[in-house]
Every structure is written in structure tokens, then in C-alpha cells.
Write a protein that holds these residues in place. Structure first.
Motif, PDB file in Angstrom:
ATOM      1  N   THR A 105      45.063 -12.889 -10.339  1.00  0.00           N
ATOM      2  CA  THR A 105      45.980 -13.454  -9.346  1.00  0.00           C
ATOM      3  C   THR A 105      45.311 -13.928  -8.064  1.00  0.00           C
ATOM      4  O   THR A 105      45.933 -14.633  -7.278  1.00  0.00           O
ATOM      5  CB  THR A 105      47.062 -12.435  -8.960  1.00  0.00           C
ATOM      6  OG1 THR A 105      46.442 -11.334  -8.277  1.00  0.00           O
ATOM      7  CG2 THR A 105      47.819 -11.931 -10.183  1.00  0.00           C
ATOM      8  N   GLU A 159      54.173 -12.908 -10.109  1.00  0.00           N
ATOM      9  CA  GLU A 159      52.781 -13.156  -9.748  1.00  0.00           C
ATOM     10  C   GLU A 159      52.241 -14.288 -10.630  1.00  0.00           C
ATOM     11  O   GLU A 159      52.593 -14.378 -11.809  1.00  0.00           O
ATOM     12  CB  GLU A 159      51.937 -11.903  -9.938  1.00  0.00           C
ATOM     13  CG  GLU A 159      52.239 -10.781  -8.964  1.00  0.00           C
ATOM     14  CD  GLU A 159      51.739 -11.078  -7.560  1.00  0.00           C
ATOM     15  OE1 GLU A 159      50.752 -11.822  -7.417  1.00  0.00           O
ATOM     16  OE2 GLU A 159      52.343 -10.554  -6.595  1.00  0.00           O
ATOM     17  N   THR A 173      49.210 -16.035 -12.552  1.00  0.00           N
ATOM     18  CA  THR A 173      47.885 -15.770 -13.095  1.00  0.00           C
ATOM     19  C   THR A 173      47.071 -17.062 -13.185  1.00  0.00           C
ATOM     20  O   THR A 173      47.601 -18.167 -13.035  1.00  0.00           O
ATOM     21  CB  THR A 173      47.982 -15.166 -14.503  1.00  0.00           C
ATOM     22  OG1 THR A 173      48.520 -16.152 -15.401  1.00  0.00           O
ATOM     23  CG2 THR A 173      48.867 -13.925 -14.511  1.00  0.00           C
TER      24      THR A 173
END
Length: 502
Positions: free
Chosen positions: A80, A106, A108
Motif C-alpha cells: 500500500t 486500501e 494495493t
């Protein structure tokens, strides 16, 4: 080799948005590998021919850091570009029945590349959560394909399993009272318990097929190859078992190195080598409590579980023939910097969140200076109450707190041991890591106004960073549910011992 045509190609790559000219990326991530474990980092008996080849033909880092001295938070930061405290991947690590995982909001590396038409695959150790109905698996985080174990391969009973041929049992018992470790293909359990002797071959075959298929389609690709090697319990197949001079640890490392060689060969065969950036590093330092089976931090202090250098400074190599000139860099860099670097090279949009990474393109292509001037050190259980345990600014590192860890037991240095309890330091312990990378000799501030000024700058950087830090909800504090442990035959009884395929 004439590198001018390829450099012109790279300049064109930076200027164009055509996906057919985007570089490929292979991210190799070792497990519990110490700063001193590779031949190219000075180990006298490690057999790492292919990783040494990457180092000789690429850029070897001497000052490269992960963000946590244990697995899950370190992996969250890698994928991340954000400290684990922001995503909530703390304290400690995920387990088979963990309710939480890397939050789906989040972004990636894989999710950053997908809009540009990249094929994406994750192979090996995930350890960022499984959750109900596999909600946290790689295929829910931007990866088209996943073949691997959803957590660490010691998180299941292993005392009766074979780790080396012909039938050498795994060393130790691993975790008892939970299901045996599964091998998953996307979200389907393919094998349970996993066959350690054939596991790396399965990964290698999967990786080479992925590269060949992507190359045949002229589709750019991102391969995240997160090896279980050299984490306890070590294992290896017939191609590496007994092949090193370093025992089980060396055999496991040799098997991983052999896979690196296979990947290099398939890149050459498909003509993709000169358009592929290979990045190699590790998630945290060596588990010294395993003694000779636990890895080596070289000249660095302590290992896994600690915020000393041995716990978080990692071997790292960047390899891209024709683009990265061979050499060694002493510039400060981190796993946090991988996402911004890949995004920059691919001309991808960065996530619209607070990132903690900086792109390393100038370091890689020009051997230039780093955009990073500081590195923050959180313990395995970060909290807003204590904040940072240590901070590196330039060549200086200040420890505000020190503590040993069970993972770093058995070494002669008692500072590493679990009975070395939390100690606050005011003023902080200050080390010059260029002259004392082993953190043996704290600098005296007496009669040193220059060092007083250094500490003032460090304190200012610390305050600015901690003021900007918003701790995310702890995913690991959500606890565990035995019903979430993956089971090949979920209706069987008695669980967990009945969870076996076939």
C-alpha cells in the motif's frame, strides 16, 4: 552491451500512455531473511547464485528498510505504500481464524496497475487476512490470480508432515489446535495439508505459466512472488534438499534462489527480460530464536521482533538490464517506496490517500539521491500512547524506546532477549549508523552541540510525523473465530483435525 536503444525506449515509456510499452514488474519477497543471509551480502556459505547475479547486474541497497519487524504489518506497508498504523494492520499478525484483514478500501500495487491493463498474480504467502468467505484474499485486492497459503506456513500442526525428501519430518510442531495449512488457488482450497516437498515447484510452474501467457498476449504484468522461504519450519524439494552447506536453512534459501533462476530464464526465453524491473527484499529480519535455523543479521543488532537494525534493515536488490546500471547504493529507501516507484514507471495514478513512500526512480536509473531523508520504526504493537520507538534521520538513528523480543532470543546480546523489557530513553539513544551500524556505541552529547542540534531536528521530524499519523481501526484486535479457519471439508467432524483434502 549497447544500452542506448533501450534507454531511448525507456524515455519513450515515460512519455507515452500506451499500455503496450509499459514495463513489467516482479516483486520478490523473502520471509524472515536477515541482512547477512545472502552471498552478495557477505554470508560465506549461502548458495544464492541467482540472487547474487541480480546484485552483480543490478543495484544493491545497503540501507533499505521494512516498516515492521513482523510479517503482516510489513506486507501491508509494502503493498500500500503506507505505514501499517494507517491501515490498522497491527498489533502483531493475522491468524487462520482472524476476523480482520487488510481493509478493502486500501489500494494495493495490483489495484494501482489494473486500470492500465496489467495482468496481476500473487504467489506464496499472503498473510493479510482471509476472513469470512475469503473476503480479504488477493483476488479481492486487485490480483487476477492467487496460488498460495493465506497466512504463514507454520500456522498449523506440522509435526507429522514431511519438509524434506525422502521423508524428513518438519522441525518442531508449529501451531497446534488449528486446521492444517491449506494451499489455495484463488479462493478454492486445492490441497490441505500443503505438501511442502512439492510446494515451491508448484509456485515456480504457476509463475512461469503466468509470465509466458502474459508475454504471448503482449500484456504487461505484475507478479508478486512472496516466498515462504526462509521462515520456520524450513522445507525444500528434491532440487535443493541437501544441496547447500548451511543445513535446512541453507537448503530452503537455495530452493528460493533456484526459483529466481527459473524466472530469469523464462524472462529471457519470452524476450521480456529487458522490459522487466525485478525488485527483491524481505519482510523483516531473522528469527534468531531458531539459532542456526533462524537466519543471520550480519553485523546488525538483534533481529525479528525488535526495532534495532537487525529487525528492520533488509537486503534489497533492483535489477533491470539496460536500464539500471550495476552498482551499490547507500541511499535511504524502504518497502514503502515500492508502490510509488512502480506507479511512476507505469504512469499509473497514485491512490488518493496519505502515502508514506517516495518514488525511487532517480536512485534506480541515475544512482541519484533518495527523496527519503527519514525512516520511522514502530514496534510490533504500535500505539498512539508510545508513538515511534526509533527514528532514523540521515545517518543518525535515535531510540526513544528499546525492547527485546522472543523472536530474537538465544543471541549473546541480552538487549535482544524477551526479558529485556521496555526502556524509555530521555534523551534518546543516538547512534551514527555509518560508523556504528551494529548500534554498539551510543553517542555522548557532552560537549557536542552539533549532536544536540541533530537530536532537535530528529525530535522535530518525529513530532511532525506523529501529528500527521491517524491510526486506523486495528484489524487484528477484531479477534478470531475458529469457524473462519479454512477447511477443505467444512462439514466434517471433529474440526480442526478432520480438515484434509482427499
Amino acid at each position: 552491451m549497447n544500452k542506448v536503444p533501450h534507454l531511448i525506449f525507456v524515455m519513450y515509456l515515460f512519455a507515452t500512455n500506451c499500455s503496450c510499452y509499459r514495463p513489467n514488474f516482479i516483486l520478490l519477497f523473502a520471509d524472515d531473511l536477515g541482512f547477512g543471509d545472502l552471498g552478495c551480502y557477505g554470508h560465506p556459505t549461502s548458495l544464492t547464485t541467482n540472487l547474487d547475479r541480480l546484485a552483480a547486474g543490478g543495484l544493491r541497497f545497503t540501507d533499505f528498510y521494512c516498516t515492521s519487524p513482523v510479517c503482516s504489518p510489513s506486507r501491508a506497508s509494502l503493498l500500500t505504500g503506507r505505514y501499517q498504523t494507517r491501515s490498522g494492520v497491527y498489533p502483531g499478525v493475522f491468524y487462520p481464524g482472524s476476523r480482520g484483514g487488510l481493509p478493502l478500501n486500501e489500494t494495493t500495487i495490483a489495484e494501482t496497475l489494473k486500470p492500465l491493463g496489467y495482468a496481476t498474480a500473487a504467489i506464496g504467502k499472503w498473510h493479510l487476512g482471509l476472513g469470512e468467505n475469503g473476503k480479504y484474499l488477493p483476488t479481492r485486492q486487485g490480483f487476477d490470480h492467487f496460488l498460495g497459503v493465506p497466512y504463514s506456513h507454520d500456522m498449523g500442526p506440522c509435526q507429522n508432515l514431511t519438509c524434506f525428501p525422502p521423508d524428513i519430518k518438519c522441525f518442531g510442531k508449529c501451531d497446534v489446535g488449528v486446521v492444517t495449512v491449506p494451499l489455495m488457488n484463488n479462493d478454492v482450497i486445492k490441497q490441505q495439508p500443503v505438501d511442502f516437498v512439492t510446494l515451491e515447484q508448484a509456485y515456480s510452474d504457476f509463475a512461469t505459466d503466468f509470465i509466458r501467457q502474459s508475454a504471448s498476449k503482449q500484456q504487461p504484468f505484475f507478479l508478486y512472488y512472496s516466498s515462504h522461504h526462509t521462515h520456520y519450519p524450513q522445507f525444500a524439494g528434491p532440487g535443493a534438499a541437501g544441496g547447500s552447506r548451511r543445513g535446512p536453512f541453507g537448503d530452503a534459501l537455495l530452493e528460493f534462489d533456484n526459483t529466481v533462476g527459473i524466472l530469469l530464464s523464462v524472462l529471457e526465453q519470452t524476450g521480456a527480460l529487458n522490459n522487466t524491473l525485478i525488485l527483491f527484499t524481505s519482510d523483516n529480519g531473522p528469527e534468531l530464536m531458531r539459532m542456526s535455523r533462524g537466519g543471520n543479521a550480519g553485523l546488525l543488532k538483534c533481529g525479528k521482533g525488535t526495532t534495532y537494525e537487525g529487525g528492520m534493515r533488509e537486503p534489497a536488490i533492483a535489477y533491470w538490464p539496460g536500464t539500471i546500471e550495476p552498482g551499490v547504493t547507500h541511499e535511504l529507501a524502504s518497502t514503502l517506496d515500492v508502490l510509488p516507484t512502480i506507479a511512476g514507471l507505469a504512469k499509473a495514478k497514485l491512490p488518493m490517500v496519505q502515502l508514506d513512500g517516495f518514488d525511487m526512480i532517480d536512485i534506480l536509473v541515475k544512482h541519484g539521491p533518495s527523496k527519503r531523508d527519514a525512516m520511522m520504526f514502530y514496534p510490533t504493537d504500535p500505539s498512539e500512547q508510545y508513538g515511534l520507538f526509533a527514528l532514523r534521520l540521515g545517518k543518525y538513528k535515535a531510540h526513544f524506546y528499546t525492547r527485546g523480543a522472543g523472536h530474537s532470543e538465544t543471541t549473546p546480546d541480552h538487549d535482544c532477549h524477551i526479558i529485556s523489557f521496555l526502556k524509555p530513553h530521555d534523551p534518546p539513544l543516538l547512534f551514527d549508523l555509518e560508523s556504528d551500524p551494529s548500534e554498539n556505541y551510543p553517542l555522548s552529547l557532552v560537549g557536542r552541540p552539533d549532536l544536540e542540534a541533530v537530536l532537535q531536528r530528529i525530535q522535530a521530524v518525529k513530532k511532525q510525523f506523529e501529528d500527521s499519523m491517524e491510526f486506523g481501526e486495528s484489524q487484528i484486535d477484531k479477534g478470531s473465530d475458529p469457524d473462519l479457519e479454512p477447511c477443505c471439508t467444512p462439514q466434517c467432524t471433529p474440526k480442526p483435525s478432520c480438515c484434509q483434502c482427499g
